[in-house]
Write an enzyme that holds these catalytic residues in place. Sequence first.
Site, PDB file in Angstrom:
ATOM      1  N   GLY A  64       0.816  -1.206   0.000  1.00  0.00           N
ATOM      2  CA  GLY A  64       0.000   0.000   0.000  1.00  0.00           C
ATOM      3  C   GLY A  64       0.852   1.259   0.000  1.00  0.00           C
ATOM      4  O   GLY A  64       1.932   1.287   0.592  1.00  0.00           O
ATOM      5  N   VAL A  65       0.358   2.283  -0.684  1.00  0.00           N
ATOM      6  CA  VAL A  65       0.999   3.593  -0.700  1.00  0.00           C
ATOM      7  C   VAL A  65       0.013   4.616  -0.138  1.00  0.00           C
ATOM      8  O   VAL A  65      -1.160   4.647  -0.531  1.00  0.00           O
ATOM      9  CB  VAL A  65       1.422   3.999  -2.133  1.00  0.00           C
ATOM     10  CG1 VAL A  65       1.992   5.417  -2.149  1.00  0.00           C
ATOM     11  CG2 VAL A  65       2.446   3.017  -2.682  1.00  0.00           C
ATOM     12  N   ARG A  71       2.213   8.750  -6.780  1.00  0.00           N
ATOM     13  CA  ARG A  71       2.876   9.335  -7.953  1.00  0.00           C
ATOM     14  C   ARG A  71       4.268   9.875  -7.629  1.00  0.00           C
ATOM     15  O   ARG A  71       4.743  10.793  -8.285  1.00  0.00           O
ATOM     16  CB  ARG A  71       2.025  10.464  -8.562  1.00  0.00           C
ATOM     17  CG  ARG A  71       0.569  10.125  -8.786  1.00  0.00           C
ATOM     18  CD  ARG A  71       0.388   9.033  -9.819  1.00  0.00           C
ATOM     19  NE  ARG A  71      -1.031   8.784 -10.083  1.00  0.00           N
ATOM     20  CZ  ARG A  71      -1.495   7.755 -10.779  1.00  0.00           C
ATOM     21  NH1 ARG A  71      -0.644   6.855 -11.260  1.00  0.00           N
ATOM     22  NH2 ARG A  71      -2.783   7.589 -10.979  1.00  0.00           N
ATOM     23  N   THR A  76       7.392   1.721  -6.800  1.00  0.00           N
ATOM     24  CA  THR A  76       8.546   1.250  -7.569  1.00  0.00           C
ATOM     25  C   THR A  76       9.741   0.992  -6.661  1.00  0.00           C
ATOM     26  O   THR A  76      10.432  -0.029  -6.795  1.00  0.00           O
ATOM     27  CB  THR A  76       8.918   2.280  -8.653  1.00  0.00           C
ATOM     28  OG1 THR A  76       7.819   2.416  -9.556  1.00  0.00           O
ATOM     29  CG2 THR A  76      10.156   1.844  -9.417  1.00  0.00           C
ATOM     30  N   SER A 100      -4.590  -6.943  -6.324  1.00  0.00           N
ATOM     31  CA  SER A 100      -5.822  -6.192  -6.078  1.00  0.00           C
ATOM     32  C   SER A 100      -6.149  -5.319  -7.282  1.00  0.00           C
ATOM     33  O   SER A 100      -7.316  -5.088  -7.599  1.00  0.00           O
ATOM     34  CB  SER A 100      -5.679  -5.342  -4.815  1.00  0.00           C
ATOM     35  OG  SER A 100      -4.540  -4.499  -4.900  1.00  0.00           O
ATOM     36  N   TYR A 105       0.743  -4.607 -11.575  1.00  0.00           N
ATOM     37  CA  TYR A 105       1.881  -5.479 -11.289  1.00  0.00           C
ATOM     38  C   TYR A 105       2.584  -6.024 -12.517  1.00  0.00           C
ATOM     39  O   TYR A 105       3.756  -6.408 -12.452  1.00  0.00           O
ATOM     40  CB  TYR A 105       1.442  -6.594 -10.332  1.00  0.00           C
ATOM     41  CG  TYR A 105       1.141  -6.021  -8.972  1.00  0.00           C
ATOM     42  CD1 TYR A 105       2.171  -5.731  -8.090  1.00  0.00           C
ATOM     43  CD2 TYR A 105      -0.164  -5.712  -8.592  1.00  0.00           C
ATOM     44  CE1 TYR A 105       1.907  -5.173  -6.847  1.00  0.00           C
ATOM     45  CE2 TYR A 105      -0.429  -5.147  -7.349  1.00  0.00           C
ATOM     46  CZ  TYR A 105       0.615  -4.880  -6.490  1.00  0.00           C
ATOM     47  OH  TYR A 105       0.355  -4.305  -5.267  1.00  0.00           O
ATOM     48  N   PHE A 394      -3.543 -14.782  -0.180  1.00  0.00           N
ATOM     49  CA  PHE A 394      -2.627 -14.445   0.929  1.00  0.00           C
ATOM     50  C   PHE A 394      -2.378 -12.944   0.924  1.00  0.00           C
ATOM     51  O   PHE A 394      -2.710 -12.239  -0.016  1.00  0.00           O
ATOM     52  CB  PHE A 394      -1.308 -15.216   0.819  1.00  0.00           C
ATOM     53  CG  PHE A 394      -0.582 -15.087  -0.482  1.00  0.00           C
ATOM     54  CD1 PHE A 394       0.266 -14.026  -0.730  1.00  0.00           C
ATOM     55  CD2 PHE A 394      -0.767 -16.047  -1.477  1.00  0.00           C
ATOM     56  CE1 PHE A 394       0.941 -13.928  -1.936  1.00  0.00           C
ATOM     57  CE2 PHE A 394      -0.096 -15.956  -2.685  1.00  0.00           C
ATOM     58  CZ  PHE A 394       0.750 -14.885  -2.918  1.00  0.00           C
TER      59      PHE A 394
END
Length: 394
Positions: A64-65, A71, A76, A100, A105, A394
Amino acid sequence: MPTASTEEQLLGLPVDQRFAALPEGDVDPGTYPGIYGVFPLTLAIPGPEAGLRQVPCAGLTWVGVHPDHRRRGVLTAMLRHHFEQVHAQPGTHVSALHASEPAIYGRHGYGLASLELEVSLSRGTTLAAPGLDEAAASVTTRMSTVTEPDVPARMRECDLAYAELGAVVGEQGYYERVCQQLPESLRGREPSRVLFARRDGADVGFVAFRRTDKWEHARPNGTLEVWGLCGAPATRLALLRRVLDFDLVSTVKVRSVGADDPLLLWAGGPRATGGIQTYDSLWVRLVDLPEALTERAWSATCDVVLDVADRAAPWNEGRWRVRADASGSATVERTTDDADLRLPVELLGAAYLGGTNLLGLAHAGLVAEQRPGAARELWRALRSDVTPTAAVGF
């Protein structure tokens, strides 16, 4: 909002496999720009003599970000850190995840290696398998709740014993997490239960499920959701027959069904079901390309030079000569020879388990064939006898 503590939510995720991006500049020091975790797993890949081999796999999760840091290259940077960590870890050559947001990805080298079907069946659906009836009749079943102390270990032992191609198996803590019953996950449903299959006094499989109670016009209209199913075909047949005959249930939804699973044949074909939903299942990333490719068994001989693009793991980028022999073994070595195929690393991840047709990817224009016939040659050497099963989440 979750009512469980952070530690309850992170149950089964090793402390040393929890990572956070540290903030820089004029930002809230109590806010992490990004987080991710890794479950230590094993992944069932093609093995010798048409069998399977279970190898270590880094199960990427909890990615998560923070909205204030989007941006800015946080994802990354975290994935590059993850690849470097895995690359430095002896014995682990692949990473995997459930996406998700699938569009994200593939840009970081993960390829879709298996599909998942969710099959809806009506209560009382007949599952016909004359050749398995005798073996299925020898299976007895016993109900347990997931909160019983020995259930996680018993589930894990069954998964280890009966893992199919493409299946992942976690450590003990992962199964404790799977069996955890947080209030927000119940939402009016019954606690999850496990029906263990037994033969000669030993566990030979299980079906894990949860029922949701519902009544309409004074008649029961409940739903039973199967979220785990393990065992040899006759065992799975016996377990499915049992859950298709539970009281107060009108619909049984079986999740994590693989594309070659016999359930559709037993039920009489797709139109004999109440509906089928198709989802992407496991995404595979080759972190150490030569080690990952030599770790799996090969189905045919080949001698192909690959020109692989991999900006996120530059140690994989460049030309590799892949030679597979009649024994099913392969060598993968750096070469300066002209390339036969040009492709991004995510397409090797997609084909790694032998289920995604590399020749079809070439026909779709996703693989650039420099030597006619090279895509077919490599695909025949990579493909498996059956398509990979759907992997548990998972």
